[in-house]
Design an enzyme around this catalytic site. Sequence first.
Site, PDB file in Angstrom:
ATOM      1  N   LYS A  68      27.457 -24.465  51.989  1.00 63.88           N
ATOM      2  CA  LYS A  68      28.719 -23.797  52.303  1.00 63.88           C
ATOM      3  C   LYS A  68      28.405 -22.590  53.190  1.00 63.88           C
ATOM      4  O   LYS A  68      28.349 -21.439  52.737  1.00 63.88           O
ATOM      5  CB  LYS A  68      29.452 -23.388  51.026  1.00 63.88           C
ATOM      6  CG  LYS A  68      30.932 -23.075  51.251  1.00 63.88           C
ATOM      7  CD  LYS A  68      31.680 -22.976  49.931  1.00 63.88           C
ATOM      8  CE  LYS A  68      33.135 -22.601  50.117  1.00 63.88           C
ATOM      9  NZ  LYS A  68      33.922 -23.637  50.823  1.00 63.88           N
TER      10      LYS A  68
ATOM     11  N   ARG B 131      26.053 -23.915  43.349  1.00 65.23           N
ATOM     12  CA  ARG B 131      26.211 -24.349  44.742  1.00 65.23           C
ATOM     13  C   ARG B 131      25.760 -23.269  45.710  1.00 65.23           C
ATOM     14  O   ARG B 131      25.157 -23.568  46.739  1.00 65.23           O
ATOM     15  CB  ARG B 131      27.657 -24.758  45.007  1.00 65.23           C
ATOM     16  CG  ARG B 131      27.849 -25.413  46.369  1.00 65.23           C
ATOM     17  CD  ARG B 131      29.215 -26.016  46.526  1.00 65.23           C
ATOM     18  NE  ARG B 131      30.274 -25.002  46.510  1.00 65.23           N
ATOM     19  CZ  ARG B 131      31.575 -25.280  46.639  1.00 65.23           C
ATOM     20  NH1 ARG B 131      31.970 -26.531  46.761  1.00 65.23           N
ATOM     21  NH2 ARG B 131      32.475 -24.311  46.620  1.00 65.23           N
TER      22      ARG B 131
END
Length: 347
Positions: A187, A84
């Site tokens: 993120k 991620r």
Amino acid sequence: MKHKIADLDWANLGFGYIKTPWRFIAHWKDGAWNEGELTGDNRVHISEASTALHYGQQCFEGMKAYRTKSGEIQLFRPDMNAKRMMASCDRLLMPHFPEEQFIEACKKVVAANAEFVPPYGTGASLYLRPLMFGVGDQIGVKSAPEFIFTVFCTPVGAYFKGGMSPVNFMVSEDYDRAAPFGTGAAKVGGNYAASLLPHELAKDKGYADCIYLDPATHTKIEEVGAANFFAITKNNEFVTPYSPSILPSITKYSLLHLAKEYLGMDAIERDCPINGLDEFAEAGACGTAAVITPIGAIDYKGERHVFHSETEVGPVTKKLYDTMVGIQYGDIEGPAGWVVKVPLDEE
């Protein structure tokens, strides 16, 4: 295997920063990362012209290390955090920190700070924060000439003291979490900075946080504060929203798997219309910090939609939580590859 454990008041530990002795830091320059090292310095020294400070060129991860009943320490799905972070880096024109090196850096930090991994049975854990940011003398709006990757850790207490209890949320009709085709799936700090005001407004009205709708049509649930949304339908399906603007939560995808493979449920990513709340028997928010936060009710346009109960956790939500936490602390065998042991030197 016995290891020294720090003398902290584990029962009253909150979710806050406690300086631990060691963190990992690596530098990217001239197209390559150096080997990196553990350091005792918890201050980062960077140029005042760093792109992280001016243009938000940074991303981060959140993950935990857990102590098992036998005293071993393990990480939960660190490969997913590494992947991620690489996706976030792609979105912000930052270099990848390779998956194998990412996991090794996390292991080093945990092993070096092993005494701060809370004892088994306290419900506490060691929170890890890997992050990357652009640095160097760069005033123009373009990618930084240098980058720093670092991992620090801090012990955190059990999220639910005294047991899980449902909380209520309101729907944010005045603010979006992210723009269509923006950075919602990465993120990055800017997403969280943008959420501070609507979160505070929701808290002032007595809610735990606010629910964000899709930024394009404002008709579908996307995220719950800084967490992903899920629900259990009255047909006993596990459903969670799908959208390119949603952060791909590792907790959410783990729950999707557990609902299907461990609980025998249909588990589906799909649209969750805000006008369709009546189809849900239970609802919750999920993320690293709490694993699951049960949602008792959602207020939308003057109407309160109550799910299982405003005071008691629904049975499926509780089963999912117990299964997930059981895997994280080593009491339940998880799927292959979900748990990564942290090797510790014998004392």
